[in-house]
Every structure is written in structure tokens, then in C-alpha cells.
Write a protein that holds these residues in place. Structure first.
Motif, PDB file in Angstrom:
ATOM      1  N   ASP A  88      28.522 -37.321  11.564  1.00 44.41           N
ATOM      2  CA  ASP A  88      29.361 -36.227  11.063  1.00 44.41           C
ATOM      3  C   ASP A  88      30.490 -35.903  12.032  1.00 44.41           C
ATOM      4  O   ASP A  88      31.637 -35.721  11.623  1.00 44.41           O
ATOM      5  CB  ASP A  88      28.522 -34.962  10.830  1.00 44.41           C
TER       6      ASP A  88
ATOM      7  N   GLU B 236      33.078 -38.639  11.886  1.00 41.88           N
ATOM      8  CA  GLU B 236      33.867 -38.514  10.658  1.00 41.88           C
ATOM      9  C   GLU B 236      34.918 -37.406  10.797  1.00 41.88           C
ATOM     10  O   GLU B 236      36.067 -37.583  10.406  1.00 41.88           O
ATOM     11  CB  GLU B 236      32.953 -38.209   9.468  1.00 41.88           C
ATOM     12  N   GLN B 237      34.510 -36.273  11.359  1.00 42.28           N
ATOM     13  CA  GLN B 237      35.444 -35.159  11.552  1.00 42.28           C
ATOM     14  C   GLN B 237      36.565 -35.547  12.516  1.00 42.28           C
ATOM     15  O   GLN B 237      37.739 -35.227  12.295  1.00 42.28           O
ATOM     16  CB  GLN B 237      34.705 -33.926  12.058  1.00 42.28           C
ATOM     17  N   ARG B 238      36.204 -36.254  13.597  1.00 41.24           N
ATOM     18  CA  ARG B 238      37.208 -36.672  14.571  1.00 41.24           C
ATOM     19  C   ARG B 238      38.195 -37.643  13.930  1.00 41.24           C
ATOM     20  O   ARG B 238      39.415 -37.498  14.083  1.00 41.24           O
ATOM     21  CB  ARG B 238      36.526 -37.333  15.772  1.00 41.24           C
ATOM     22  N   LEU B 239      37.685 -38.620  13.180  1.00 39.48           N
ATOM     23  CA  LEU B 239      38.569 -39.579  12.526  1.00 39.48           C
ATOM     24  C   LEU B 239      39.463 -38.900  11.493  1.00 39.48           C
ATOM     25  O   LEU B 239      40.655 -39.215  11.381  1.00 39.48           O
ATOM     26  CB  LEU B 239      37.743 -40.690  11.868  1.00 39.48           C
ATOM     27  N   TYR B 240      38.907 -37.961  10.750  1.00 38.18           N
ATOM     28  CA  TYR B 240      39.701 -37.232   9.761  1.00 38.18           C
ATOM     29  C   TYR B 240      40.819 -36.448  10.449  1.00 38.18           C
ATOM     30  O   TYR B 240      41.962 -36.459  10.005  1.00 38.18           O
ATOM     31  CB  TYR B 240      38.804 -36.292   8.953  1.00 38.18           C
ATOM     32  N   ALA B 241      40.473 -35.785  11.546  1.00 36.27           N
ATOM     33  CA  ALA B 241      41.477 -35.010  12.284  1.00 36.27           C
ATOM     34  C   ALA B 241      42.570 -35.918  12.834  1.00 36.27           C
ATOM     35  O   ALA B 241      43.762 -35.592  12.753  1.00 36.27           O
ATOM     36  CB  ALA B 241      40.814 -34.232  13.416  1.00 36.27           C
ATOM     37  N   GLU B 242      42.191 -37.062  13.385  1.00 38.15           N
ATOM     38  CA  GLU B 242      43.186 -37.996  13.909  1.00 38.15           C
ATOM     39  C   GLU B 242      44.073 -38.535  12.800  1.00 38.15           C
ATOM     40  O   GLU B 242      45.288 -38.645  12.962  1.00 38.15           O
ATOM     41  CB  GLU B 242      42.506 -39.152  14.640  1.00 38.15           C
ATOM     42  N   PHE B 243      43.468 -38.867  11.672  1.00 37.11           N
ATOM     43  CA  PHE B 243      44.243 -39.386  10.553  1.00 37.11           C
ATOM     44  C   PHE B 243      45.210 -38.325  10.039  1.00 37.11           C
ATOM     45  O   PHE B 243      46.382 -38.599   9.799  1.00 37.11           O
ATOM     46  CB  PHE B 243      43.312 -39.851   9.433  1.00 37.11           C
ATOM     47  N   THR B 244      44.724 -37.113   9.869  1.00 34.50           N
ATOM     48  CA  THR B 244      45.563 -36.017   9.385  1.00 34.50           C
ATOM     49  C   THR B 244      46.698 -35.752  10.348  1.00 34.50           C
ATOM     50  O   THR B 244      47.854 -35.579   9.935  1.00 34.50           O
ATOM     51  CB  THR B 244      44.714 -34.740   9.192  1.00 34.50           C
TER      52      THR B 244
ATOM     53  N   LYS C  30      49.310 -38.519  10.124  1.00 33.39           N
ATOM     54  CA  LYS C  30      50.118 -38.387   8.906  1.00 33.39           C
ATOM     55  C   LYS C  30      51.132 -37.252   9.050  1.00 33.39           C
ATOM     56  O   LYS C  30      52.267 -37.382   8.632  1.00 33.39           O
ATOM     57  CB  LYS C  30      49.241 -38.129   7.688  1.00 33.39           C
TER      58      LYS C  30
END
Length: 137
Positions: A117, A120-128, A131
Motif C-alpha cells: 500500500d 502504491e501511494q508513493r508511486l501514485y504521488a510520484e506519477f501525479t 504529470k
């Protein structure tokens, strides 16, 4: 053909078969990636925890009666009293070992879910963030 020759041939055949299976995806799977299903992992962790809890009580329910029976048999001079004491000791040791294994499974799965989890949160934050940087440029 001697037993040793036959055994060597069987081992060679088995090793080749295993090697071929490991190098190929199972038929019909399409080579799918490993998938983490958090509900299934969580359910297994919960079951391991419940088994650990039950072992703490159910695994020891006969300890007092066994110790009493071993003492009574030993007092009467029966060798089975000492044997029963050793059996009870071994049983308690095995219950502790199994309980520790269940706890390790439960804790390991909980850690895996938690770390997954967080990742996933770290990757989502990096992706966001990447972008947003892209749009701001």
C-alpha cells in the motif's frame, strides 16, 4: 540395468522435465504476471492469526491432565509415566513452534500488504507530481 543406473536415469529424466516446466508458462495462462489480491492475502493472514490464537488455548487444553496422569503413573513405578512426561513436553514444544510459524505468516502478510500500500501511494504521488510538472512547463 542395475538399481544405481536406473536411479540415475530417473533423476536425469525428472530434472530435465522440471527444467522444461520452469522455463515455460503454464498452458493457457498467456504468461500473466503475478497478481497481488489484497483480499485473498488479508484473508490468509487473518486465518493464520486465528489459528495462532486457537493454538494458544486449544493446543494446551490437555496439558494439566497429561501431567497429572504422568505423575500418577510414575508414582506407581510405571515407565510410561516418564514417557508421557516426555510426550507432553514434545507436544508443547511443537505447539509453540506451530504457533510461532502462524504468527510469522500472519505478521509477514500484514507487513507485505502494508508495504505494498505504501509503495502504491508513493508511486501514485510520484506519477501525479511528474504529470503536474509536465503540465506546468
Amino acid at each position: 540395468m542395475s538399481f544405481d543406473e536406473e536411479w540415475a536415469a530417473a533423476r536425469t529424466t525428472a530434472a530435465a522435465s522440471v527444467s522444461m516446466r520452469l522455463n515455460q508458462a503454464a498452458p493457457g495462462t498467456g504468461g500473466q504476471d503475478l497478481e497481488l489480491n489484497q483480499d485473498h492475502i488479508g484473508a490468509i493472514g487473518t486465518e493464520a492469526h486465528m489459528l495462532h490464537s486457537r493454538l494458544q488455548t486449544d493446543g494446551k487444553h490437555a496439558a494439566a491432565a497429561t501431567a497429572e496422569a504422568a505423575g500418577a503413573l510414575g508414582k506407581e513405578g510405571f515407565a510410561s509415566g516418564a514417557a508421557l512426561t516426555r510426550l507432553n513436553s514434545r507436544w508443547e514444544s511443537q505447539v509453540k513452534t506451530l504457533g510461532a510459524a502462524c504468527a510469522q505468516i500472519s505478521n509477514g502478510l500484514n507487513y507485505s500488504l502494508s508495504s505494498h500500500d505504501k509503495e502504491e501511494q508513493r508511486l501514485y504521488a510520484e506519477f501525479t507530481t511528474s504529470k503536474l510538472d509536465e503540465y506546468l512547463k
